[in-house]
Every structure is written in structure tokens, then in C-alpha cells.
Design an enzyme around this catalytic site. Structure first.
Site, mmCIF file in Angstrom:
data_model
loop_
_atom_site.group_PDB
_atom_site.id
_atom_site.type_symbol
_atom_site.label_atom_id
_atom_site.label_comp_id
_atom_site.label_asym_id
_atom_site.label_seq_id
_atom_site.Cartn_x
_atom_site.Cartn_y
_atom_site.Cartn_z
ATOM 1 N N TYR A 70 0.826 -1.214 0.000
ATOM 2 C CA TYR A 70 0.000 0.000 0.000
ATOM 3 C C TYR A 70 0.859 1.262 0.000
ATOM 4 C CZ TYR A 70 -3.996 2.984 0.833
ATOM 5 O OH TYR A 70 -4.960 3.937 0.694
ATOM 6 N N PHE A 122 -6.527 21.126 -25.165
ATOM 7 C CA PHE A 122 -6.903 19.712 -25.240
ATOM 8 C C PHE A 122 -8.139 19.546 -24.364
ATOM 9 C CE2 PHE A 122 -7.101 15.296 -24.021
ATOM 10 C CZ PHE A 122 -7.215 14.754 -25.280
ATOM 11 N N THR A 123 -9.010 18.636 -24.776
ATOM 12 C CA THR A 123 -10.342 18.519 -24.162
ATOM 13 C C THR A 123 -10.304 18.412 -22.631
ATOM 14 O OG1 THR A 123 -10.227 16.165 -24.662
ATOM 15 C CG2 THR A 123 -11.457 17.539 -26.208
ATOM 16 N N ASP A 213 2.437 19.859 -20.774
ATOM 17 C CA ASP A 213 1.691 18.633 -20.998
ATOM 18 C C ASP A 213 2.648 17.770 -21.809
ATOM 19 O OD1 ASP A 213 0.227 16.532 -21.906
ATOM 20 O OD2 ASP A 213 -1.569 17.698 -22.341
ATOM 21 N N LYS A 256 0.478 7.270 -23.593
ATOM 22 C CA LYS A 256 1.000 7.556 -24.933
ATOM 23 C C LYS A 256 2.495 7.225 -24.962
ATOM 24 C CE LYS A 256 -2.878 10.168 -24.864
ATOM 25 N NZ LYS A 256 -3.750 10.249 -23.668
ATOM 26 N N ARG A 380 -12.426 15.334 -34.389
ATOM 27 C CA ARG A 380 -11.760 16.391 -33.625
ATOM 28 C C ARG A 380 -12.135 17.693 -34.326
ATOM 29 N NH1 ARG A 380 -9.564 14.261 -28.649
ATOM 30 N NH2 ARG A 380 -11.785 14.361 -28.449
ATOM 31 N N PHE A 446 -18.342 14.849 -26.775
ATOM 32 C CA PHE A 446 -17.960 13.977 -27.890
ATOM 33 C C PHE A 446 -17.917 12.507 -27.500
ATOM 34 C CE2 PHE A 446 -13.661 13.312 -26.361
ATOM 35 C CZ PHE A 446 -13.447 14.434 -25.568
#
Ligand code: F0G
Length: 473
Positions: A70, A122-123, A213, A256, A380, A446
Site C-alpha cells: 500500500y 486539449f479537451t 503537458d 502515450k 476532432r 464527444f
């Protein structure tokens, strides 16, 4: 000459072939939204490059070394060490994925009334900024909103836009600059090292932090090596470290460029920011030494980070994306130029020039690409852009369909099949109808919005069907 795969295949996963009639039924059931299709009904899944990578044998071996304690897991320590070494940040909290890190960062740093400049939205990033009372301000170069402008670093920040925002609202209203690399919605376009350096200089002058990011930072590093003077002789790892040095921290979607199916982190150099992140991560993700991840996931991410910096890996990845883009370009299909790092983007405005933006051209194109070839892509454009605070529809300049290529998953032959489906569709593009939205969710619409085709006279539909191939497979 093709840049052949720098790996061989050890495990395979069968994929489904469907008929055109089945696909018409499936997309109707999915409300013409490719997010609502079942994966088993998809032949080539280019919906996203997120969490869809194939892990290596080395990563799978690491999964068996998961320390599921943990607190204080050794895999956390390995991940922390890897982030320190390759990203250069002193502190790191794991999160279940990128948006978990965005949530923490936005909650800690943004106050109502703040402005957050960024190189295109970005969303999820913008949604978290807005949820915390901030206003996102787009400071990307104008050309990024033009699908045809062919620039080597089309993701760059327009420094004049940034300076004038700071002058207009004052540095105290700007908690940080949100700088994305290989800008997703611009078409996977990179940011130059010179631009990152200049942004950091401006930020420092005003006492503002730069938070990256870093989601697709390795792709960005590759483009710098390829395109920016002075970097050809540097390794991807060296370039990455320099990129990160022009920031104060980053959010990362490990799904990614870290080559894992789940995971992310928030990293920083400032100790007090780290302490606040440790307090908050417990509420939303888990203890600061696991942040919503199993020990084995952290181990896979640590190993994925190292693998992602291998030149052969990243050169092949970019070559695959380029291969698909070049096949489409050669057939006259309108794509975003130049071809980006993670995906090929179809320019739905030019592809479906007979539709208005209110008829959701990119949404319709993505749905029809599925019908045509079982290829799943993502809208997009206007649907992703959503509404502003006052409920007004946003009209983004870019109206795109993204074919995102998962890492180490598909072969060049798969890309040939996908290109063929797009080209077939292009030949009878005049027959593709617009859509109406019949269900609109309030946040990030979306993902779950539903659509129906705008009725066309029966004669047109029959012609469309005859003109298209009966079934790709
Ligand atoms: N930032 C960028 C630039 C992204 O592309 C994503 C995710 C995130 C942040 C959020 O990360 O998904 O791990 O929570 N992009 C995916 C995509 C969903 O398909 O482009 P996440």
C-alpha cells in the site's frame, strides 16, 4: 524504402472482419459516434493512440515484479528514479492517467478568474482548467489553425500573443503557462526547442511557471532532432531532458509516450507544490506512492519510459504515421500538413466541402469511414470543441478526423488497408450526408453524444451504395 519494424511479434491478438451491412447496423446503434462502437466490431482501431500500445516482453516481465504494498512500493521508487533521470524533475506523484494529473494541478494552482495560456486546447486539460474557474486562452501560432500551412514547428507558442495576454490580465492572474508538446489537436505538431526556451524566458521575467503537458514529448524530441538546427547529433534522451528543463513540471499521460495501457504522473521541481499534490492525490487517486496504479503498472511505465527513448523505436513510429499520411496525400485526400507525430488527420472541411460545420462533417466522415472499411477514427472538430461557459457553440477552425496510430501494434499492411478505405470514401464523398445531434451531454460531449444522418432523398442513398465497394473484406 520502408523503415522496418525494430521488433518481432511474440503474441498476437485476432481482430474481427465484418460486413458492410453489419457495420451500417453497428454505427446506427452507436448513434454515429465511433466512441460508442464495440471494439470487437472494429477491424483497425485508430480511435486513439492512448493506452493502446503493445508492451514489450521486458515490460511484461516487469509486471511480474509488481510490489503491491500500500505504501512505499519498490516500483514507485523505480518510477521516481526513472522520471528524475530522464525527465529531470525532482518530485513525482503517480496518477491513474493524464487527466488525474491535470485534476491535481488545476485544483492546486488555479483560482476563479485566472487565465491559463496554452498552445491550443486539449479537451480534458481545458475542462479541468474551467472546472476550477480558470479561462483557457489559446496562444498558439495562427498557422496551427490552418490545416494547409506546412511549417516544421506548427505547435509553437505565438510569443506576441503570450506577452499581450500577460500585459492585459497581469501575471498575477496567470497561475502557469500550459505548454503542450506535439500538439494533439493541431495535428500532432511539434514545438521547437527555441520556442520552449523563449516561453520559459518570458515566463521567468514575469514570475510565471511553465507546466508542460508532456504526453507526447518523445515524438516532439524526435522532430527536434530531425528538423531543428544543432540537434541532429544529440540523442532523444538528451533532447528530452533539455525540453523538460524549460519547464517547472509536467502532467503526463503515460498511455502515450510511456508505452503503457494505463498510468500517468504529475512531476515538478518545487517542493511545496509536491507537498500539496501529495495531500490532494490521496483524495482522488490513492497514496502518493501509487496514485491509483498497481505496483506492476508503475514498473511497466518505468520500463516503457526507457524504451521510448530508443532511437529505432521512435523513428519507426514516426515512419509509420508518415507512411499512412503519404499514401493519402498521393491520392489527393486533404490531410493536415505537415504529417504529425501520432496520427494522420483528415481535413473534413475540404473532404466534405458540401457540408456546413453545423452538419458535423468530421463526425459524419468518421462514421462513414467505419462503414466503409471497419476503420475506427475520431472526430476532432465542432463536436469535440463543445460549448463555452454561456452555452454557445464553439466553432473551431479545424474540423478534423483523426486516425491515431497505436504504438507497436499495426503493420504497414494494415496501414495500406486503412488508406484504401479512406481513398474509396474520398471517391464518393459527395454522397456522404451531414448529421444532426439527437443527444448532447453537458461535459465532454464527444464521448457519448448521439447523432442521426440528415435524411437524404432515397435515390441519392442508393447511388451512394452502388458507388462504394460492397465490402472491404
Ligand atoms: N493531454 C493530451 C495532449 C492528450 O492527448 C490526452 C489524452 C491527455 C492530456 C489526457 O490524458 O487520457 O491519460 O487522461 N488524449 C487521448 C487521445 C484521450 O485520444 O488523444 P489521459
Amino acid at each position: 524504402m520502408l523503415l522496418a519494424e525494430p521488433y518481432r511479434i511474440k503474441v498476437v491478438e485476432p481482430i474481427a472482419r465484418t460486413t458492410r451491412e453489419e457495420r451500417e447496423r453497428f454505427i446506427t446503434e452507436a448513434g454515429y459516434n465511433t466512441f460508442l462502437l464495440r471494439s470487437k466490431d472494429v477491424y483497425l482501431d485508430f480511435l486513439t493512440d492512448s493506452g493502446t500500445s503493445a508492451m514489450s516482453d521486458n515490460q511484461w516481465a516487469g509486471m511480474m515484479l509488481g510490489d503491491e504494498a500500500y505504501a512505499g512500493s519498490r516500483n514507485f521508487l523505480a518510477l521516481q528514479e526513472t522520471v528524475r533521470r530522464y525527465y529531470g524533475f525532482a518530485y513525482m506523484v503517480p496518477t491513474h492517467q493524464g487527466r488525474g494529473a491535470e485534476n491535481l494541478l488545476s485544483r492546486i494552482l488555479i483560482k476563479p478568474g485566472d487565465y491559463i495560456p496554452g498552445n491550443m486546447y486539449f479537451t480534458t486539460t481545458r475542462a479541468h482548467q474551467e472546472l476550477n474557474g480558470g479561462t483557457f486562452v489559446d496562444v498558439i501560432v495562427d498557422e496551427a489553425h490552418d490545416a494547409t500551412a506546412d511549417l516544421p514547428f506548427k505547435g509553437n507558442v505565438d510569443l506576441t500573443k503570450l506577452e499581450s495576454l500577460i500585459a492585459r490580465v497581469g501575471p498575477e492572474r496567470i497561475p502557469y503557462i500550459s505548454l503542450a508538446v506535439t500538439v494533439n489537436l493541431a495535428g500532432g505538431q511539434p514545438v521547437s526547442m527555441a520556442n520552449m526556451r523563449a516561453v520559459k524566458q518570458i515566463a521567468e521575467r514575469h514570475g510565471i511557471n511553465v507546466m508542460l503537458d508532456a504526453t507526447r514529448c518523445v515524438e516532439n524530441a524526435y522532430f527536434i532532432k530531425e528538423r531543428e538546427a544543432g540537434y541532429a547529433g544529440q540523442t532523444i534522451a538528451e533532447i528530452l531532458l533539455e525540453m523538460m528543463s524549460y519547464s517547472d513540471g509536467c502532467t503526463m499521460s503515460g498511455k502515450k509516450d510511456c508505452l503503457v495501457n494505463i498510468g500517468g504522473f504529475l512531476a515538478m521541481n518545487d517542493e511545496s507544490l509536491y507537498q500539496r499534490a501529495c495531500e490532494l492525490v490521496v483524495l482522488f487517486e490513492g497514496m502518493p506512492t501509487y496514485g491509483g496504479l498497481a505496483g506492476r503498472d508503475m514498473e511497466a511505465m518505468a520500463r516503457g519510459i526507457v524504451e521510448s527513448l530508443d532511437y529505432d523505436y521512435i523513428a519507426h513510429r514516426i515512419a509509420q504515421v508518415r507512411y499512412l499520411g503519404e499514401a493519402l496525400r498521393a491520392a489527393g485526400v486533404a490531410i493536415v500538413e505537415p504529417i504529425g507525430g501520432h496520427a494522420v488527420f483528415l481535413d473534413a472541411r475540404r473532404f466534405l466541402a458540401h457540408l456546413t460545420q453545423d452538419e458535423f462533417p468530421a463526425q459524419s466522415l468518421a462514421a462513414h469511414l467505419y462503414i466503409e472499411g471497419g476503420v475506427r477514427a475520431m472526430e476532432r472538430g465542432i463536436v469535440s470543441a463543445g460549448r463555452d461557459d454561456d452555452g454557445n457553440q464553439r466553432y473551431p477552425k479545424l474540423e478534423l478526423v483523426r486516425l491515431a496510430i497505436p504504438r507497436r501494434v499495426y503493420t504497414y499492411a494494415h496501414l495500406d488497408v486503412a488508406a484504401e478505405a479512406v481513398i474509396q470514401l474520398f471517391r464518393h464523398r459527395d454522397e456522404i450526408p451531414g448529421l444532426t445531434m439527437v443527444y448532447e451531454p453537458r461535459i465532454l460531449r464527444f464521448f457519448t453524444a448521439r447523432f442521426e444522418p440528415i435524411a437524404k432523398p432515397e435515390a441519392d442513398l442508393t447511388r451512394a451504395r452502388e458507388a462504394s465497394i460492397a465490402s472491404v473484406h
